[in-house]
Design an enzyme around this catalytic site. Sequence first.
Site, PDB file in Angstrom:
ATOM      1  N   LYS A 105       0.929  -5.026  -8.565  1.00 37.29           N
ATOM      2  CA  LYS A 105       0.345  -3.816  -9.429  1.00 37.29           C
ATOM      3  C   LYS A 105       0.989  -4.071 -10.743  1.00 37.29           C
ATOM      4  O   LYS A 105       0.377  -3.749 -11.819  1.00 37.29           O
ATOM      5  CB  LYS A 105       0.873  -2.811  -8.764  1.00 37.29           C
ATOM      6  CG  LYS A 105       2.325  -2.456  -8.370  1.00 37.29           C
ATOM      7  CD  LYS A 105       2.421  -2.700  -7.015  1.00 37.29           C
ATOM      8  CE  LYS A 105       3.733  -3.026  -6.652  1.00 37.29           C
ATOM      9  NZ  LYS A 105       4.003  -2.915  -5.180  1.00 37.29           N
ATOM     10  N   GLU A 129      -6.742  -4.475  -3.453  1.00 38.89           N
ATOM     11  CA  GLU A 129      -6.332  -3.455  -2.488  1.00 38.89           C
ATOM     12  C   GLU A 129      -4.959  -3.369  -2.159  1.00 38.89           C
ATOM     13  O   GLU A 129      -4.664  -2.291  -2.229  1.00 38.89           O
ATOM     14  CB  GLU A 129      -6.977  -3.600  -1.288  1.00 38.89           C
ATOM     15  CG  GLU A 129      -7.180  -2.471  -0.271  1.00 38.89           C
ATOM     16  CD  GLU A 129      -7.943  -1.210  -1.023  1.00 38.89           C
ATOM     17  OE1 GLU A 129      -9.094  -1.311  -0.959  1.00 38.89           O
ATOM     18  OE2 GLU A 129      -7.236  -0.545  -1.493  1.00 38.89           O
ATOM     19  N   GLY A 134      -0.133  -0.017  -0.211  1.00 35.58           N
ATOM     20  CA  GLY A 134      -0.277  -0.946   1.009  1.00 35.58           C
ATOM     21  C   GLY A 134      -1.312  -1.055   1.856  1.00 35.58           C
ATOM     22  O   GLY A 134      -2.556  -1.320   1.335  1.00 35.58           O
ATOM     23  N   ILE A 136      -3.338   1.391   3.104  1.00 39.16           N
ATOM     24  CA  ILE A 136      -4.215   2.386   2.542  1.00 39.16           C
ATOM     25  C   ILE A 136      -5.466   1.863   1.917  1.00 39.16           C
ATOM     26  O   ILE A 136      -5.397   1.435   0.816  1.00 39.16           O
ATOM     27  CB  ILE A 136      -3.571   3.634   2.013  1.00 39.16           C
ATOM     28  CG1 ILE A 136      -2.691   4.203   2.821  1.00 39.16           C
ATOM     29  CG2 ILE A 136      -4.585   4.839   1.822  1.00 39.16           C
ATOM     30  CD1 ILE A 136      -1.890   5.163   2.141  1.00 39.16           C
ATOM     31  N   GLY A 187      12.511  -4.536   3.677  1.00 40.26           N
ATOM     32  CA  GLY A 187      11.376  -5.268   2.871  1.00 40.26           C
ATOM     33  C   GLY A 187      10.480  -4.402   2.227  1.00 40.26           C
ATOM     34  O   GLY A 187       9.480  -4.685   1.951  1.00 40.26           O
ATOM     35  N   LYS A 205       0.695   1.898 -10.393  1.00 39.37           N
ATOM     36  CA  LYS A 205      -0.223   1.996  -9.250  1.00 39.37           C
ATOM     37  C   LYS A 205      -0.956   3.264  -9.816  1.00 39.37           C
ATOM     38  O   LYS A 205      -2.515   3.180  -9.871  1.00 39.37           O
ATOM     39  CB  LYS A 205       0.486   2.249  -7.978  1.00 39.37           C
ATOM     40  CG  LYS A 205       1.159   1.371  -7.421  1.00 39.37           C
ATOM     41  CD  LYS A 205       2.126   1.401  -6.117  1.00 39.37           C
ATOM     42  CE  LYS A 205       2.547   0.698  -5.303  1.00 39.37           C
ATOM     43  NZ  LYS A 205       3.614   1.216  -4.453  1.00 39.37           N
TER      44      LYS A 205
END
Length: 425
Positions: A105, A129, A134, A136, A187, A205
């Site tokens: 991003k 995407e 993540g 979604i 992570g 984002k």
Amino acid sequence: MRKITVGFLGCGNIGCGVWKLLHEFEKDLQHRSQVAFEVKKILVRDISKKRDEMIPAHLLTTEPKDVTDDPGIEMIVEFMGGEEPATRYMLRALQMGKTVVTANKMALALNWHLLQEAAQKHNAGLYYEAAVCGAIPIIRTTIDSLQANRIETMMGIINGTTNYILTRMSQEGSAYEDVLRDAQRLGLAEPDPTSDVEGYDAAYKLSILSSLAFHARVPFDVVYRQGISQVDAKDIAFGKELGYTLKLLAIAKREENVIDARVHPTFIPHEHPLSSVNGSFNAVFLHGHACQDMMLFGCGAGSAPTASAVVSDMLYAASRETPRHPTFRNTNALAENLEVTNDWHCSFYVRLSASDRPGVLAHITACLGNEGISIRNLMQRDAVDGHAQIVLITHNAGECAIHKALEAIDPNEAKVESMIRVEGK
Ligand code: NAP
Ligand code: HSE
């Protein structure tokens, strides 16, 4: 069966997750889409590093051109992170006519205009995407399923690391530093976690999401940003008592041609749907003029959930005859038809440490009243060392007005310890 040759830029957390998903789910993917992906080369920094997946050594390289310039590679999947050299490598791949799928991003939000220009010029695809929330499917939901809407509000928990930290601080009273270490171990965090905790990641984002939602470029630098590193556990506890949950929210609102886009710690009522989004989960709550209220919820970070979005983009790209690009004018500046305001309206939570003597409360309420701000809730705690803790929540008010009111409070009477915006009522 169509074979697509792929090059990876990076193979850390997310790269290993994508490798794993492509291999463990290979037969199903081939059966469902009639596409077979073959990974031909993987760029890393250090070939000798131990990785989560058994990657054949001959695939690894430290030479970017082995991936970006190989005419035998059709699709580049980028999960290196950072603005550079990732942007440069993606631009090179697009100039070579390759499809680019990215989870990055930061590079996209800062250089989207350059990447899209190169993609269009060279008739190459650019898909992202995985860069927002993540697993979604918020990007394709926004550009496909909600096409028939004028989206007026987007309000989301779009950073898993900070949501994980705030949830554990709120539920267990854990210390900020301990929880951040756990988020890194899981992570969830960015290679540099400052990006998460100071709100940069969410602001990147939001710049991408709001541009797609408003069909106009909302550059990163117009997004107001405040992270969670200064959040005081006292405020989380007081807020809870008053019926509010603290979240790092990314908010974009549009009224006619005026928008506000902001990332900051925000109190929302316990009964708001975003309030129960805990741990590393993400959710985006939006309002469109036709669809009305909607909320998308899911895993916003981590290796497998992000791999789910990356591989879905790879399949989507493979299934398209022509690349797909946003239709708005994608420049580095705010769209000409939009104006950004820093004087948004919401409620405000304020905590003050006040001298415990007659007239202090009157002084505070007068300062607020002079700016037309009315109080909805007020709570006072017993004085410690002659100083009372006063917590108040205002009715709807303007951002500029609250700053003016708080600046007018005489520090000999009361010290403003914190101010947190309140949304959702
Ligand atoms: P990571 O574990 O640090 O992996 C980065 C990978 O890129 C490593 O394999 C590293 O090589 C390689 N790399 C970095 N700089 C390089 C350079 N200059 N030259 C060659 N190779 C280089 O990071 P990550 O967590 O996978 O995140 C990667 C990207 O995915 C970021 O853009 C992040 O924002 C995005 N993302 C992450 C998540 C998440 O949950 N973590 C979710 C969505 C999106 P070595 O392995 O040799 O060091
Ligand atoms: N560091 C990011 C987060 C990864 O915590 O949400 C997902 O973009």
